[in-house]
Design a protein around this motif. Structure first.
Motif, short mmCIF file in Angstrom:
data_model
loop_
_atom_site.label_atom_id
_atom_site.label_comp_id
_atom_site.label_asym_id
_atom_site.label_seq_id
_atom_site.Cartn_x
_atom_site.Cartn_y
_atom_site.Cartn_z
N GLU A 51 0.82 -1.21 0.00
CA GLU A 51 0.00 0.00 0.00
C GLU A 51 0.85 1.26 0.00
N SER A 56 -1.03 0.66 -4.22
CA SER A 56 -0.78 1.91 -3.51
C SER A 56 -1.43 3.10 -4.19
N GLY A 63 -6.76 0.08 5.13
CA GLY A 63 -6.46 -0.48 3.83
C GLY A 63 -7.48 -0.02 2.81
N HIS A 64 -7.33 -0.48 1.59
CA HIS A 64 -8.16 0.03 0.50
C HIS A 64 -9.30 -0.93 0.16
#
Length: 468
Positions: free
Chosen positions: A222, A232, A274-275
């Motif tokens: 990331e 990222s 996080g994504h």
């Protein structure tokens, strides 16, 4: 204009001294005594030998800006035509050129006109680390103004609401919740009264069936900005990573274990997860509601106002964002839309002390609290301390280097800076610190020099006005 030596402030010029002497005489300084003297200049120098030569704010001018690019953040020093300088810091992991490119715009200006200068250079800031140059210069201006007037920076912001600032500490994560809980317990033993934990998707990515879509991004960090289109650099809604019921169960178990060990008497917030998309954010937020977390941080990027509002309305745990926002305008939008329950500016990105206070003040009018994000050296940290003291709706300030043994050695001030989870607000002028340049030298990035000349940035080569 004479430049300062590498490690010394610029001396008071002869013209400045002459002006001081003239003004002292005209002001009636010992006129009867001087009338009897055969050497007026010598007598004035003798009778004023204990008068500060640095307290002539109306004639203060910026003469230079230099950088010490350390492994913990670029420290800047703004020099003047008097025996005072100001310290600031470009945000952690940022390029010092964000500040250097602005140097030509501030040379010759009076640093005490902080807001005027900020409005002129604000156009050169941007979100994230790009706000570091404007913010670092603004910090140094307040340090200078405080020294010029002999007052702490918080006083120039309108005074203080508190004498000590509550700190929450960054704590190294662990996939073992009991290990992590012990680390958090140690934080409590250190005196911290506010904690923040990590329990993002990284905790469960190695558990089969815990995540959907994560394998597509396998092996990608990331925090790798070198390749466009990697994990990222892909905004949360576009990764299509989802947490399954099994993944949620494991994450909830982790929070449960930590909460059971540290108890419920202390606020416990949650860091970046996080994504993943908005729907997953809501499912996770609802799953951990019973643990009464202090906030859920950066679940989606800050600029998705409508998505933030959707999350905030769907969960009962407070939501928070803002560490990458430059300027008050985006915070105003978040507050007006009631998209988040708390704001979280990083002063070294947001625009400095006054802009961050304005953010806090606006949020306060909307009934929204302000926590503050920080990572860097004690220079930026102490700027945060003054801003936190002057802002009524402040909750707690982050500290990323509690466990770094040399961190406080960067500066000269009352020690220890951090005591039992709090930091006392300095009563000395400006930011209340000076540099320990020997320690700064030890932690310079490879190939960097301590406050080396930056004359190549002196020349202004563009027309900056943004209107006709």
């Amino acid at each position: 204009m004479k430049k300062p030596d590498n490690e010394k402030t610029s001396p008071v010029s002869k013209s400045s001294r002459r002006n001081f002497l003239q003004k002292s005489v005209l002001g009636g300084l010992g006129i009867a005594f001087l009338a009897k003297s055969n050497n007026v200049a010598a007598d004035v120098e003798y009778t004023t030998q204990k008068v500060s030569r640095t307290s002539n704010p109306t004639e203060l001018k910026i003469t230079d800006l230099r950088v010490a690019n350390t492994t913990d953040g670029p420290i800047i020093k703004i020099y003047t035509n008097q025996d005072i300088y100001g310290l600031g810091e470009v945000r952690d992991i940022a390029d010092p050129r964000y500040a250097l490119m602005i140097k030509s715009r501030i040379l010759g200006l009076n640093p005490c006109n902080v807001e005027q200068i900020f409005k002129a250079i604000k156009q050169f800031g941007g979100h994230g680390r790009q706000g570091g140059g404007v913010s670092g210069i603004e910090m140094a201006l307040w340090d200078l103004a405080g020294k010029a007037y002999g007052v702490p920076a918080y006083q120039l912001l309108g005074g203080k609401y508190r004498d000590k600032i509550r700190i929450y500490a960054d704590t190294p994560s662990s996939k073992d919740p009991e290990v992590y809980a012990k680390r958090m317990t140690y934080r409590m033993e250190q005196g911290f009264t506010f904690l923040k934990m990590d329990f993002g998707v990284g905790l469960v990515k190695d558990i089969p069936g815990a995540l959907i879509g994560e394998k597509f991004w396998s092996g990608q960090s990331e925090w790798d900005q070198s390749r466009p289109g990697n994990l990222s650099n892909t905004k949360h809604p576009f990764t299509r990573i989802q947490i399954t019921d099994l993944g949620l169960e494991k994450m909830v178990e982790y929070v449960h274990t930590v909460r059971e060990i540290i108890g419920y008497e202390i606020p416990l917030s949650a860091d970046h997860f996080g994504h993943f998309d908005t729907n997953t954010a809501i499912r996770l937020g609802q799953a951990v509601e019973k643990y009464q977390l202090a906030w859920l941080e950066d679940m989606v990027p800050w600029f998705y106002t409508a998505k933030w509002k959707e999350i905030t309305q769907a969960v009962n745990t407070p939501t928070l964002t803002g560490e990458d926002i430059f300027g008050k305008e985006a915070f105003i939008k978040l507050c007006d839309e009631h998209a988040v329950d708390m704001v979280h500016p990083d002063l070294a990105s947001a625009g400095g002390l006054l802009e961050t206070k304005k953010i806090g003040d606006y949020a306060e009018e909307k009934g929204i609290a302000m926590a503050m994000h920080f990572a860097g050296t004690p220079v930026s940290f102490m700027a945060n301390i003054h801003c936190a003291a002057a802002t009524q709706n402040f909750v707690a300030l982050e500290h990323h280097d509690v466990d770094t043994p040399y961190w406080e050695d960067y500066v000269v001030c009352d020690k220890p800076i951090l005591q039992n989870g709090f930091v006392g607000v300095p009563e000395t002028p400006g930011l209340g610190i000076d540099l320990n340049e020997e320690v700064v030298k030890e932690h310079l990035k490879k190939g960097e020099k301590l406050f080396a000349p930056t004359d190549e940035w002196n020349q202004r080569n563009s027309w900056d006005r943004q209107w006709s």
